[in-house]
Design an enzyme around this catalytic site. Structure first.
Site, PDB file in Angstrom:
ATOM      1  N   HIS A   1      45.587 -12.318 -12.846  1.00 25.40           N
ATOM      2  CA  HIS A   1      46.217 -12.529 -14.153  1.00 25.40           C
ATOM      3  C   HIS A   1      45.853 -11.375 -15.082  1.00 25.40           C
ATOM      4  O   HIS A   1      44.943 -10.591 -14.799  1.00 25.40           O
ATOM      5  CB  HIS A   1      45.748 -13.854 -14.761  1.00 25.40           C
ATOM      6  CG  HIS A   1      44.287 -13.855 -15.066  1.00 25.40           C
ATOM      7  ND1 HIS A   1      43.331 -14.109 -14.113  1.00 25.40           N
ATOM      8  CD2 HIS A   1      43.613 -13.605 -16.218  1.00 25.40           C
ATOM      9  CE1 HIS A   1      42.126 -14.021 -14.653  1.00 25.40           C
ATOM     10  NE2 HIS A   1      42.262 -13.711 -15.937  1.00 25.40           N
TER      11      HIS A   1
ATOM     12  N   HIS B   1      44.577  -5.461 -17.906  1.00 26.88           N
ATOM     13  CA  HIS B   1      44.224  -5.094 -16.532  1.00 26.88           C
ATOM     14  C   HIS B   1      44.267  -6.351 -15.662  1.00 26.88           C
ATOM     15  O   HIS B   1      44.414  -7.465 -16.188  1.00 26.88           O
ATOM     16  CB  HIS B   1      42.815  -4.486 -16.484  1.00 26.88           C
ATOM     17  CG  HIS B   1      41.761  -5.470 -16.869  1.00 26.88           C
ATOM     18  ND1 HIS B   1      41.402  -5.685 -18.201  1.00 26.88           N
ATOM     19  CD2 HIS B   1      41.036  -6.342 -16.136  1.00 26.88           C
ATOM     20  CE1 HIS B   1      40.485  -6.640 -18.248  1.00 26.88           C
ATOM     21  NE2 HIS B   1      40.250  -7.054 -17.018  1.00 26.88           N
TER      22      HIS B   1
END
Length: 189
Positions: free
Chosen positions: A130, A44
């Site tokens: 990220h 995620h």
């Protein structure tokens, strides 16, 4: 509810991107020695880490986030580079990074604001979008950033996808996968 249960809001990745990242794992493991690799269902992009929350706080977050992002449209993201967090010689996090996205920055700002309005004290570090792939460098040899260049599959072939959902996740530390989708907020298509 345990005080070890944490909650966070994140951009949900499409299943095909999770699969692509997971297929890349064996390639990364040839170059990079990390102790724990993230389960593909747990990939995620974190927007706001809430930590512990009561049911009332979660209801307030649901209402405020929904109001803040109701006009937001889905948008394109590209995974193009790799990086680490932590000590240069022994990083604690290995991640896949995204190209700069004004839409992602705006979405994060709106989610962050909604969470603050709900009473959460959030980390003030700059947003660095990220996808965490692995944790805790485990080799006796020092890590070198040149390993990222050698192992980067995305440099010439970035992974592109539409960001379509923000999810409120619950962390279940003793389970694998450990992130449970509680509420999905759909972006407009």
């Amino acid at each position: 509810m345990s005080d070890k249960t944490h909650y966070f809001l994140a951009v949900q990745l499409p299943e095909n991107i999770k699969n692509d990242l997971n297929h890349s794992k064996s390639h990364f493991q040839e170059y990079l020695s990390f102790q724990r690799w993230v389960h593909q269902a747990d990939y995620h992009i974190t927007l706001a880490f809430l930590g512990f929350a009561t049911q009332n706080q979660l209801k307030e977050v649901e209402k405020l986030v929904s109001n803040q992002i109701r006009e937001e449209k889905d948008f394109l993201l590209e995974i193009s580079h790799l990086g680490t967090f932590g000590m240069k010689t022994s990083p604690r996090i290995f991640w896949a990074g995204l190209n700069k996205s004004t839409e992602l920055d705006t979405l994060r700002d709106k989610v962050f604001y909604a969470c603050e309005q709900a009473g959460f004290e959030l980390e003030k570090r700059p947003f660095h979008p990220h996808i965490t792939l692995a944790r805790k460098w485990s080799s006796e040899e020092s890590f070198h950033s040149s390993l990222l260049e050698k192992s980067n599959l995305f440099l010439e072939n970035p992974l592109s996808f539409q960001a379509t959902n923000v999810v409120l996740y619950k962390t279940n530390l003793l389970q694998t996968p450990k992130y449970e989708n509680l509420i999905t907020f759909s972006l407009q298509s």
